[in-house]
Design a protein around this motif. Structure first.
Motif, PDB file in Angstrom:
ATOM      1  N   LEU A 123      -6.857  65.911  38.346  1.00  0.00           N
ATOM      2  CA  LEU A 123      -6.479  64.445  37.996  1.00  0.00           C
ATOM      3  C   LEU A 123      -7.085  63.575  37.102  1.00  0.00           C
ATOM      4  CD1 LEU A 123      -3.420  63.816  39.005  1.00  0.00           C
ATOM      5  CD2 LEU A 123      -5.213  61.748  40.642  1.00  0.00           C
ATOM      6  N   ASP A 124      -8.757  63.144  37.336  1.00  0.00           N
ATOM      7  CA  ASP A 124      -9.214  63.120  36.131  1.00  0.00           C
ATOM      8  C   ASP A 124      -9.663  63.674  34.605  1.00  0.00           C
ATOM      9  OD1 ASP A 124     -11.588  61.070  36.051  1.00  0.00           O
ATOM     10  OD2 ASP A 124     -12.771  62.525  35.545  1.00  0.00           O
ATOM     11  N   ARG A 147      -6.948  65.454  33.667  1.00  0.00           N
ATOM     12  CA  ARG A 147      -5.684  64.824  33.465  1.00  0.00           C
ATOM     13  C   ARG A 147      -4.926  66.599  33.738  1.00  0.00           C
ATOM     14  NH1 ARG A 147      -5.093  61.044  28.254  1.00  0.00           N
ATOM     15  NH2 ARG A 147      -7.048  59.981  29.108  1.00  0.00           N
ATOM     16  N   TYR A 191      -2.418  68.300  35.475  1.00  0.00           N
ATOM     17  CA  TYR A 191      -1.873  68.151  36.685  1.00  0.00           C
ATOM     18  C   TYR A 191      -1.199  68.607  37.077  1.00  0.00           C
ATOM     19  CZ  TYR A 191      -2.546  63.105  34.003  1.00  0.00           C
ATOM     20  OH  TYR A 191      -3.434  62.444  33.538  1.00  0.00           O
ATOM     21  N   GLN A 216      -2.053  60.014  46.138  1.00  0.00           N
ATOM     22  CA  GLN A 216      -2.672  60.208  44.747  1.00  0.00           C
ATOM     23  C   GLN A 216      -1.223  61.446  44.540  1.00  0.00           C
ATOM     24  OE1 GLN A 216      -5.267  60.544  43.556  1.00  0.00           O
ATOM     25  NE2 GLN A 216      -6.550  58.924  44.811  1.00  0.00           N
ATOM     26  N   GLN A 275       0.993  59.826  42.088  1.00  0.00           N
ATOM     27  CA  GLN A 275       0.636  59.726  40.724  1.00  0.00           C
ATOM     28  C   GLN A 275       0.282  60.710  39.869  1.00  0.00           C
ATOM     29  OE1 GLN A 275      -3.354  57.446  42.114  1.00  0.00           O
ATOM     30  NE2 GLN A 275      -2.780  55.726  42.046  1.00  0.00           N
ATOM     31  N   CYS A 276       0.719  61.781  40.885  1.00  0.00           N
ATOM     32  CA  CYS A 276       0.511  62.963  40.441  1.00  0.00           C
ATOM     33  C   CYS A 276       1.751  62.948  39.488  1.00  0.00           C
ATOM     34  CB  CYS A 276      -0.193  64.339  40.729  1.00  0.00           C
ATOM     35  SG  CYS A 276      -0.466  66.239  39.892  1.00  0.00           S
ATOM     36  N   ALA A 303       2.412  61.175  36.910  1.00  0.00           N
ATOM     37  CA  ALA A 303       1.764  61.917  35.481  1.00  0.00           C
ATOM     38  C   ALA A 303       2.616  62.678  34.596  1.00  0.00           C
ATOM     39  CB  ALA A 303       0.426  62.579  35.737  1.00  0.00           C
ATOM     40  N   LEU A 304       3.138  63.750  35.708  1.00  0.00           N
ATOM     41  CA  LEU A 304       3.864  65.295  34.701  1.00  0.00           C
ATOM     42  C   LEU A 304       5.133  64.775  34.635  1.00  0.00           C
ATOM     43  CD1 LEU A 304       2.461  66.918  38.160  1.00  0.00           C
ATOM     44  CD2 LEU A 304       2.457  67.919  35.560  1.00  0.00           C
ATOM     45  N   GLU A 305       6.028  63.098  35.261  1.00  0.00           N
ATOM     46  CA  GLU A 305       6.559  62.765  34.579  1.00  0.00           C
ATOM     47  C   GLU A 305       8.133  63.371  35.952  1.00  0.00           C
ATOM     48  OE1 GLU A 305       8.143  63.238  30.079  1.00  0.00           O
ATOM     49  OE2 GLU A 305       6.767  62.683  30.080  1.00  0.00           O
ATOM     50  N   ARG A 357       9.540  61.501  37.496  1.00  0.00           N
ATOM     51  CA  ARG A 357       9.805  60.004  38.657  1.00  0.00           C
ATOM     52  C   ARG A 357      10.479  60.139  39.721  1.00  0.00           C
ATOM     53  NH1 ARG A 357       9.210  59.376  33.314  1.00  0.00           N
ATOM     54  NH2 ARG A 357      11.587  59.122  32.269  1.00  0.00           N
ATOM     55  N   GLU A 372       8.607  53.499  32.987  1.00  0.00           N
ATOM     56  CA  GLU A 372       8.571  54.707  31.963  1.00  0.00           C
ATOM     57  C   GLU A 372      10.383  55.387  32.440  1.00  0.00           C
ATOM     58  OE1 GLU A 372       6.321  57.558  33.834  1.00  0.00           O
ATOM     59  OE2 GLU A 372       3.986  56.620  33.015  1.00  0.00           O
TER      60      GLU A 372
END
Lengths: 189, 710
Positions: B435-436, B438, B440, B463, B466-467, B470-472, B474, B548
């Motif tokens: 994750l850090d 990127r 993902y 987590q 959140q992942c 990051a990968l959209e 939603r 987003e």
């Protein structure tokens, strides 16, 4: 002096224990693990050895005798004794196949690995065991190939006799090798 | 061309932080370091997440992220004895700097490094991290563990260099704890912890000075953990007094943390004297340590929970021939240490390393050569033989096979639990490392597996959410948040929960070294029921999703709700600021980013947010300043470079603006606006029409693609 018969599970350690017993070597065994389809002539095991890591002193009982100590438990052998280690070696593909069959019969759950990954894991384990053996220079080690025992039991028995430096009955030792039984199991494997 | 350095001394001060050092320098209380920084360069050293020391120190030593070096936490299964053990050097998959230098014939020594046991067979002396630990009372034999020292022939020499905690005398204690006599040692174990930590680090220091005095050397790496351990044990007594800390205890222990730094200053003087002026010296820390109003109110009840006290910036100091003097450098990360040391020795940097050479620290641009990978370089490097380096998870599987065959006793329930926990935490840490960086998709697969197996572990779900974000994804993130809202609060300490099994907790980061009194006297974390009711982080995540999805009013409502419950939530004010920006409420955005900086003055994102605010206000010089601060704190910040470019372009600094836009594109090639700006800048007189046309073509092509997708 303690004689240790070691190796991976299903590498011929029970056969070597049977040979030593037949040759006249006192062995440390409790008969708790009885003969079955995997080892029709018995395991020649001493269950308490499984506690070796917690009770290293239990090895005192093996003084002057032979005892089976599976490779994983060698790391727990305490200092303060003189060990002669007979280390059995068998092709890993056969070992893994034989272990799989035994696990199936026992109804237990083995390593969650593919055959190739398990072989790699066992190789790495053997490397660690070999490194440990190399570090412990006070211990004497001989390596005995499982197939050489099957192919020429007398020579193998003679080699073991020389190693343990004790008069053994070579003929009786050789007779323990029922090659037809083992050949059948290799084919099954 | 000769190498910039003849000898290199790498000193590791775990958890050292400029926030504590700077006031001590100003007061003249760290004179050696003061002299050092006046003749060298200093800077922040950005850490990696998760901020866990074994992973970080191995990234420092390899220049690689944890997924490459393989050290994934504090504990690993112990395939020989069963149960778990501290992470070992046989689990590291790649070469450390001392292996690379050994391979090239340098006399190399390493002392006390995290995951350093068993000691590696390098060209010089290797002393493992298990070397200093006192495991027996003074009147009992204290044998070194097997494998603690290489070469074996120096074992007795090094055993004699160790210091027992009982040897820490009153004279040694009083400068740190002048009122030590008031401590009731039956109830308060603070002094015992203090003596143990101090003696262990004295043992390491003794070993380092012995090597410098008695052995030839080209490179020495030495690691001290005093600061980290004393901070975990005593930071809640550090001034200013925290709410809930009794005044009498505060008065007794308030100087311990500062004392640790002053102690390091004294040890540093000895090391520098012995190393000599021809040595290039680097002092680094893996992370900082919250020492002010950001000190957490409590420690999460989860493995390695004390890591919540760690701050994202450690320190870097560097001094030597060819190194700039009295300058500050920006943008360094702990991944850069090994590539920089290789360059100091004139050796090539591995292209598979994740760090870069800190060229800004050199007086002149150093010659940097590269090879594909040090892992492919043949020759003896002093690592353990490849066949000894066994994946702990595979070793555990082999053990399970032997148990299934009936040759080995099953692990006890406690051991099994410890092994399962260690493997689980390693996977969790690996996913967070992905994750850090990127990556993902890789993180997602692991988080999904963890959530499937441990559905009650809210941190895994958090987590994963959140992942997903990051990968959209939603919708998936929303589902998870809704699920979290319906979960019942956990019962503290119940089996299988994050905080229950303490036995798998790390040695270095555990509370084991805390004074017992401190454990009960400090303010506990809010109860899980309280946290559950508030769920500010869930509101934060939901706010991000709304943002987003383009619903700014809904986003703002969620974020303000989170703020009312926990105004110190990480990133919250940044999100509020971004939302205000989108709503064109510039003054509100300004206040939100200022608030983020009030909480953490070293937040690159907050400076970036302020840069955008200043651009909107057409205060271009201030915008450039804020953007420079942002990229200085975190070099890999593509939007920071982009907004710096905008500010510089408006100020008429065309060349510098062009460079900033090019930098942003090297980090984020799809940044359409940067192509547009470059197309315009390269058209300027003296520009490059060909480049202008190329950027223009990319911009129009990307815009067509985006419109087609829309």
């Amino acid at each position: 002096m303690i004689t240790i018969v070691s190796g991976l599970p299903r590498s011929g350690t029970s056969l070597m224990m049977q040979m030593l017993a037949a040759g006249g070597m006192p062995i440390l065994s409790d008969g708790e693990r009885v003969a079955d389809a995997d080892n029709p002539r018995g395991y020649c095991e001493w269950q308490r050895i499984q506690q070796l890591a917690k009770e290293p002193g239990c090895i005192d009982e093996a003084e002057g005798k032979a005892v089976k100590v599976i490779s994983q438990l060698l790391f727990a052998l305490p200092i303060g004794h003189s060990y002669r280690i007979i280390f059995m070696e068998r092709p890993l593909l056969e070992v893994v196949a034989s272990q799989a069959e035994m696990i199936r019969r026992r109804g237990t759950t083995g390593a969650p690995l593919t055959e190739a990954a398990l072989i790699a894991g066992l190789k790495a384990h053997l490397n660690q065991v070999n490194a440990w053996l190399a570090q412990k220079r006070d211990n004497l080690v001989t390596r005995v190939e499982y197939h050489s025992v099957l192919g020429d039991p007398r020579s193998a028995a003679g080699k073991v006799q020389n190693f343990v430096q004790r008069e053994l009955d070579i003929e009786c030792m050789a007779r323990q090798v029922d090659s037809s039984l083992y050949h059948k199991r290799i084919q099954e494997a | 061309m000769s190498a910039p350095a003849k000898k290199v001394l790498l000193i590791g001060w775990d958890a050292a932080d400029w926030k504590i050092i700077n006031p001590l320098l100003d007061q003249g209380l760290m004179p050696t370091l003061n002299e050092f920084v006046n003749h060298g360069v200093i800077g922040n050293l950005a850490t990696l997440r998760p901020i866990l020391s074994p992973m970080l120190w191995n990234s420092i030593a390899t220049g690689k992220r944890p997924d490459k070096h393989g050290i994934l936490g504090f504990m690993e299964p112990d395939p020989q004895a069963g149960g778990v053990r501290p992470v070992t050097s046989t689990s590291r998959k790649v070469k450390a700097i001392w292996n690379m230098l050994t391979q090239r014939g340098y006399k190399t020594h390493v002392l006390g490094w995290f995951a350093g046991h068993p000691a590696e067979p390098i060209s010089g002396i290797s002393v493992s991290d298990l070397f200093p630990y006192a495991v027996a009372p003074m009147d009992k034999p204290w044998p070194l563990p097997p494998g603690a020292v290489h070469p074996e022939g120096l074992r007795d020499t090094f055993a004699a260099l160790r210091m027992y905690p009982g040897e820490v005398s009153e004279a040694a204690i009083l400068p740190w704890i002048p009122r030590a006599a008031e401590i009731d040692q039956e109830k308060d174990k603070g002094l015992q912890s203090f003596a143990k930590i101090l003696s262990e680090n004295c043992s390491i220091h003794n070993a380092a000075t012995w090597i410098l005095q008695n052995q030839p050397w080209d490179f020495l790496a030495v690691y001290y953990n005093v600061i980290d351990h004393f901070c975990h044990g005593f930071m809640h007594y550090h001034p200013p007094r925290m709410e809930g800390i009794p005044e009498d205890k505060y008065e007794i222990y308030k100087d311990v943390v500062n004392g640790a730094y002053r102690f390091h200053d004294m040890m540093l003087q000895t090391l520098l004297d012995l190393a000599g002026p021809e040595t290039t010296v680097l002092i680094v820390s893996d992370h900082g340590f919250h020492s002010d109003h950001l000190r957490p109110r409590g420690i999460p009840l989860e493995p390695a929970g004390p890591a919540v006290q760690h701050r994202q910036f450690g320190i870097l100091c560097m001094k030597g021939d060819h190194i700039k003097q009295d300058e500050r450098i920006y943008g360094a990360t702990l991944l850069d240490v090994t590539p920089t040391i290789l360059t100091l020795f004139g050796l090539p940097v591995g292209e598979d390393m994740d760090g870069r050479v800190l060229v800004q620290a050199f007086e002149d641009m150093p010659a940097i050569t590269r090879i594909p990978s040090w892992e492919d370089e043949a020759g003896e490097c002093g690592m353990h033989p490849a066949d000894l380096r066994m994946d702990p998870a595979a070793a555990q599987a082999v053990l399970q096979q032997f148990v299934a065959l009936g040759y080995i006793q099953p692990l006890s329930e406690d051991q099994e639990k410890a092994v399962a926990l260690a493997l689980r935490e390693q996977q969790y840490n690996l996913a967070r490392a992905y994750l850090d960086s990127r990556r993902y998709q890789k993180a997602l697969a692991i988080f999904e597996d963890l959530v499937g197996k441990w559905p009650d572990e809210t941190r895994f779900m958090q987590q994963l959410a959140q992942c997903d974000l990051a990968l959209e994804k939603r919708a998936e993130a929303k589902d998870l948040l809704r699920k979290l809202m319906t979960l019942k609060p956990k019962v503290r300490g119940s089996a299988g929960q994050g905080g229950a099994p303490r036995e798998a907790e790390p040695r270095a980061e555990t509370n084991a070294n805390l004074p017992a009194e401190a454990m009960v006297s400090r303010k506990p974390a809010p109860s899980e029921e309280e946290e559950f009711k508030a769920r500010p982080w869930a509101d934060l995540l939901m706010g991000i999703i709304q943002f987003e999805e383009g619903d700014m009013d809904a986003a703002l409502a969620c974020l303000l709700k989170a703020e009312s419950a926990d105004p110190h939530l990480p990133d919250l004010h940044l999100r509020i600021g971004e939302t205000y920006l989108r709503l064109k409420r510039i003054d509100d955005a300004d206040r939100a980013f200022q608030r983020a900086l009030d909480i953490d003055g070293d937040s690159p994102e907050a400076h970036l947010g302020l840069a955008v605010v200043r651009l909107r206000q057409r205060r271009n010089e201030e915008a450039a300043e804020q953007a420079l601060l942002a990229v200085g704190l975190q070099h890999f910040l593509p939007l920071g470079h982009f907004h710096l470019g905008v500010a510089l372009a408006r100020l008429g600094h065309i060349n510098r603006a062009t460079l900033a836009f090019e930098t942003s594109l090297s980090m984020l090639p799809g940044l359409m606006a940067a192509h547009r700006w470059l197309a315009a800048l390269y058209r300027q007189p003296g520009g490059d029409l060909e480049k202008a046309l190329r950027h223009q073509e990319i911009f129009f092509r990307r815009r067509r693609e985006v419109r087609a997708q829309a």
